[in-house]
Design a protein around this motif. Structure first.
Motif, PDB file in Angstrom:
ATOM      1  N   SER A  87      37.246  29.760  44.638  1.00 18.73           N
ATOM      2  CA  SER A  87      37.608  31.179  44.728  1.00 18.73           C
ATOM      3  C   SER A  87      38.795  31.483  43.825  1.00 18.73           C
ATOM      4  N   GLY A  88      39.136  32.770  43.778  1.00 16.87           N
ATOM      5  CA  GLY A  88      40.309  33.174  43.009  1.00 16.87           C
ATOM      6  C   GLY A  88      41.593  32.633  43.622  1.00 16.87           C
ATOM      7  N   ALA A  89      41.693  32.717  44.934  1.00 20.62           N
ATOM      8  CA  ALA A  89      42.909  32.235  45.598  1.00 20.62           C
ATOM      9  C   ALA A  89      43.114  30.750  45.339  1.00 20.62           C
ATOM     10  N   GLU A  90      42.024  29.982  45.352  1.00 18.59           N
ATOM     11  CA  GLU A  90      42.171  28.539  45.115  1.00 18.59           C
ATOM     12  C   GLU A  90      42.549  28.261  43.658  1.00 18.59           C
ATOM     13  N   ALA A 114      51.732  42.573  42.471  1.00 13.79           N
ATOM     14  CA  ALA A 114      50.713  41.613  42.026  1.00 13.79           C
ATOM     15  C   ALA A 114      49.784  41.269  43.183  1.00 13.79           C
ATOM     16  N   TYR A 115      48.552  40.900  42.840  1.00 12.12           N
ATOM     17  CA  TYR A 115      47.645  40.301  43.824  1.00 12.12           C
ATOM     18  C   TYR A 115      46.975  39.093  43.194  1.00 12.12           C
ATOM     19  N   HIS A 116      47.151  37.923  43.833  1.00  8.12           N
ATOM     20  CA  HIS A 116      46.552  36.697  43.308  1.00  8.12           C
ATOM     21  C   HIS A 116      45.746  35.961  44.372  1.00  8.12           C
ATOM     22  N   GLY A 117      45.499  36.596  45.526  1.00 11.06           N
ATOM     23  CA  GLY A 117      44.737  35.955  46.587  1.00 11.06           C
ATOM     24  C   GLY A 117      45.502  35.966  47.891  1.00 11.06           C
ATOM     25  N   SER A 118      44.871  35.393  48.915  1.00 12.89           N
ATOM     26  CA  SER A 118      45.383  35.599  50.271  1.00 12.89           C
ATOM     27  C   SER A 118      45.736  34.311  51.014  1.00 12.89           C
ATOM     28  N   MET A 165      50.903  36.172  36.277  1.00  5.43           N
ATOM     29  CA  MET A 165      50.752  37.614  36.046  1.00  5.43           C
ATOM     30  C   MET A 165      49.286  37.965  35.815  1.00  5.43           C
ATOM     31  N   GLU A 166      48.849  39.082  36.349  1.00  4.06           N
ATOM     32  CA  GLU A 166      47.537  39.605  35.973  1.00  4.06           C
ATOM     33  C   GLU A 166      47.677  40.209  34.578  1.00  4.06           C
ATOM     34  N   THR A 167      46.748  39.919  33.703  1.00  8.35           N
ATOM     35  CA  THR A 167      46.855  40.464  32.341  1.00  8.35           C
ATOM     36  C   THR A 167      46.831  41.993  32.400  1.00  8.35           C
ATOM     37  N   LEU A 198      48.032  33.406  33.248  1.00  5.71           N
ATOM     38  CA  LEU A 198      47.429  34.748  33.268  1.00  5.71           C
ATOM     39  C   LEU A 198      46.236  34.748  34.212  1.00  5.71           C
ATOM     40  N   ASP A 199      46.289  35.659  35.155  1.00  7.36           N
ATOM     41  CA  ASP A 199      45.230  35.816  36.143  1.00  7.36           C
ATOM     42  C   ASP A 199      44.210  36.813  35.590  1.00  7.36           C
ATOM     43  N   GLU A 200      43.047  36.281  35.209  1.00  7.17           N
ATOM     44  CA  GLU A 200      41.973  37.139  34.680  1.00  7.17           C
ATOM     45  C   GLU A 200      40.807  37.161  35.666  1.00  7.17           C
ATOM     46  N   ILE A 201      41.160  37.042  36.933  1.00  3.85           N
ATOM     47  CA  ILE A 201      40.130  36.984  37.974  1.00  3.85           C
ATOM     48  C   ILE A 201      39.383  38.317  38.071  1.00  3.85           C
ATOM     49  N   GLN A 202      40.085  39.412  37.837  1.00  2.91           N
ATOM     50  CA  GLN A 202      39.419  40.716  37.856  1.00  2.91           C
ATOM     51  C   GLN A 202      38.995  41.159  36.457  1.00  2.91           C
ATOM     52  N   THR A 203      39.771  40.779  35.455  1.00  2.00           N
ATOM     53  CA  THR A 203      39.484  41.245  34.090  1.00  2.00           C
ATOM     54  C   THR A 203      38.452  40.367  33.380  1.00  2.00           C
ATOM     55  N   ALA A 227      37.653  33.815  38.278  1.00  2.00           N
ATOM     56  CA  ALA A 227      36.845  33.792  39.518  1.00  2.00           C
ATOM     57  C   ALA A 227      35.971  35.052  39.501  1.00  2.00           C
ATOM     58  N   LYS A 228      35.691  35.600  40.655  1.00  2.00           N
ATOM     59  CA  LYS A 228      34.904  36.836  40.789  1.00  2.00           C
ATOM     60  C   LYS A 228      33.671  36.865  39.889  1.00  2.00           C
ATOM     61  N   GLY A 229      33.746  37.545  38.730  1.00  2.00           N
ATOM     62  CA  GLY A 229      32.574  37.788  37.883  1.00  2.00           C
ATOM     63  C   GLY A 229      32.002  36.552  37.220  1.00  2.00           C
TER      64      GLY A 229
HETATM   65  N1  PLP Z   1      43.529  37.537  41.562  1.00  2.00           N
HETATM   66  C1  PLP Z   1      43.128  38.798  41.386  1.00  2.00           C
HETATM   67  C2  PLP Z   1      43.645  39.560  40.215  1.00  2.00           C
HETATM   68  C3  PLP Z   1      42.241  39.398  42.280  1.00  2.00           C
HETATM   69  O1  PLP Z   1      41.862  40.673  42.097  1.00  2.00           O
HETATM   70  C4  PLP Z   1      41.764  38.644  43.369  1.00  2.00           C
HETATM   71  C5  PLP Z   1      40.839  39.253  44.349  1.00  2.00           C
HETATM   72  O2  PLP Z   1      40.729  40.434  44.494  1.00  2.00           O
HETATM   73  C6  PLP Z   1      42.199  37.321  43.527  1.00  2.00           C
HETATM   74  C7  PLP Z   1      43.076  36.792  42.599  1.00  2.00           C
HETATM   75  C8  PLP Z   1      41.723  36.482  44.682  1.00  2.00           C
HETATM   76  O3  PLP Z   1      40.391  36.118  44.516  1.00  2.00           O
HETATM   77  P1  PLP Z   1      39.538  35.635  45.790  1.00  2.00           P
HETATM   78  O4  PLP Z   1      39.299  36.831  46.643  1.00  2.00           O
HETATM   79  O5  PLP Z   1      38.287  35.063  45.180  1.00  2.00           O
HETATM   80  O6  PLP Z   1      40.355  34.594  46.486  1.00  2.00           O
END
Ligand code: PLP
Length: 379
Positions: A87-90, A114-118, A165-167, A198-203, A227-229
């Protein structure tokens, strides 16, 4: 709550066969559309061979090797190693550990909003106290800077392990940084020996019109989060870095990051088909035009601003009450929209990359009608 029975391309379908344009892509996941035929076929083929074999890394599994090779083939040369997770969080967890381990430093810098997971580590670098308070104590040594504020870059020093950082910030309500800021960030990290994550999980994978958003800013991160896409609808994440950096996880102690299901062969097969489809079907070719069309269609007295890049956009409104009500009206009329974790006064617009001009126009008309209906009701 909406009951969905099936999904295909840009559409979700309810039990009564009512169709909905998915204008959020399951939160930036269904970039290639729901159930892309090549992704579905790759999953079926892999299920017929094998699913889980062992903990990640114990055997050579072709889907993992082929997908990692495909990802590195589209990345700058310096990022030549991929660690698959679930996952993105991992991916965030793995990257934070890697940065601490490689630099031997403890300080981590993240951004407000910022959001990088939970998970615990990822939550520690979330830039919103409201979501963290109930779970304290979190990771020590985490400090926050303001996104896109050049003066704050001086907080990056020789004790900083990494800046994460999210890009382009997503949950903050789609905030695109300036090119000069991103270049100054890269320079400051290099000067101080700090790793830039750089967190490109959404981008990631095409959403902003380039495969990776960092390409817009002419910089290269030290660690890249995906992650995600990247799974085409299957759960998979990755942190990517130079082999020299990544290799520190191999010993002292060995097994620096362990994951049973990370790089699941079925998810890797789906991911490989996803990235291949994006490239072979040239899905990014029309993104700039689609953004321009959205911006030209989304003109309404209630819309304060349309922000973002490519198909990662938001519509800034006035209040949460308005966002909530307008979302309900849109869904009732067949368009799925949503809002953001740290910005509930804006509507999220992130359709699959394959959306057509006709579908964009029809979804925008429904959004504008919903805004007008809300205004009339409020009078
Ligand atoms: N990083 C970003 C920028 C996100 O938008 C998200 C989820 O929304 C995550 C990390 C966390 O990803 P995940 O929900 O797969 O753990």
């Amino acid at each position: 709550m909406l009951h969905i029975e099936r999904a295909e391309g840009v559409y979700l379908y309810g039990p009564d066969n009512k169709s909905y344009i998915d204008f959020v892509s399951g939160f930036a996941v269904s970039n290639v559309g729901h159930r892309h035929p090549k992704v579905v076929q790759a999953i079926k083929d892999q299920v017929d061979r094998y699913m889980h074999l062992a903990v990640y890394g114990e055997y050579i599994q072709s889907p993992q090797v082929l997908y990692a090779a495909k990802i590195t083939s589209v990345l700058p040369e310096s990022i030549n190693s991929v660690y698959f997770v679930n996952s993105g969080a991992e991916a965030t967890e793995g990257a934070l550990k890697l940065a601490k381990r490689y630099t031997g430093r403890k300080k981590i810098l993240s951004c407000n909003k910022a959001y990088h997971g939970s998970t615990h580590g990822a939550l520690s670098v979330m830039g919103n106290e409201y979501y963290k308070d109930a779970y304290q104590p979190l990771l020590p040594g985490v400090e926050f800077i303001e996104f896109n504020k050049e003066a704050d870059l001086l907080k990056i020093d020789e004790e900083t392990a990494c800046v994460i950082m999210e890009t382009i910030q997503g949950e903050a309500g789609v905030r695109v940084p300036d090119q000069v800021y991103m270049q100054a960030l890269r320079k400051r990290c290099t000067e101080t020996g700090t790793l830039l994550i750089l967190d490109e999980i959404q981008t990631g994978f095409g959403r902003t019109g380039k495969l990776f958003a960092f390409e817009h800013f002419d910089i290269v991160p030290d660690i890249l989060l995906l992650a995600k896409g990247i799974g085409g609808g299957m759960p998979i994440g990755a942190f990517c870095a130079n082999r020299d950096v990544m290799s520190v996880l191999a010993d002292n102690p060995i097994l620096g990051h362990i994951t049973t299901f990370g790089g699941h062969p079925v998810c890797c097969a789906a991911g490989l088909a996803t990235l291949s489809a994006i490239i072979e079907e040239d899905m990014m070719a029309g993104i700039d035009e689609k953004e321009a069309l959205l911006r030209s269609e989304l003109i309404h007295p209630a819309i304060k601003e349309v922000r973002g890049k490519g198909l990662m956009l938001c519509i800034q409104l006035d209040s949460f009450a308005q966002v909530e009500e307008v979302s309900k009206l849109c869904i009732a009329q067949g368009v799925i929209v949503d809002w953001f974790l740290h910005c509930d006064t804006a509507l999220r617009i992130a359709p699959p990359l394959i959306i057509s001009h006709r579908e964009i126009i029809s979804a925008c008309n429904i959004i504008k009608n919903a805004l007008t209906e809300y205004e009339m009701r409020a009078k």
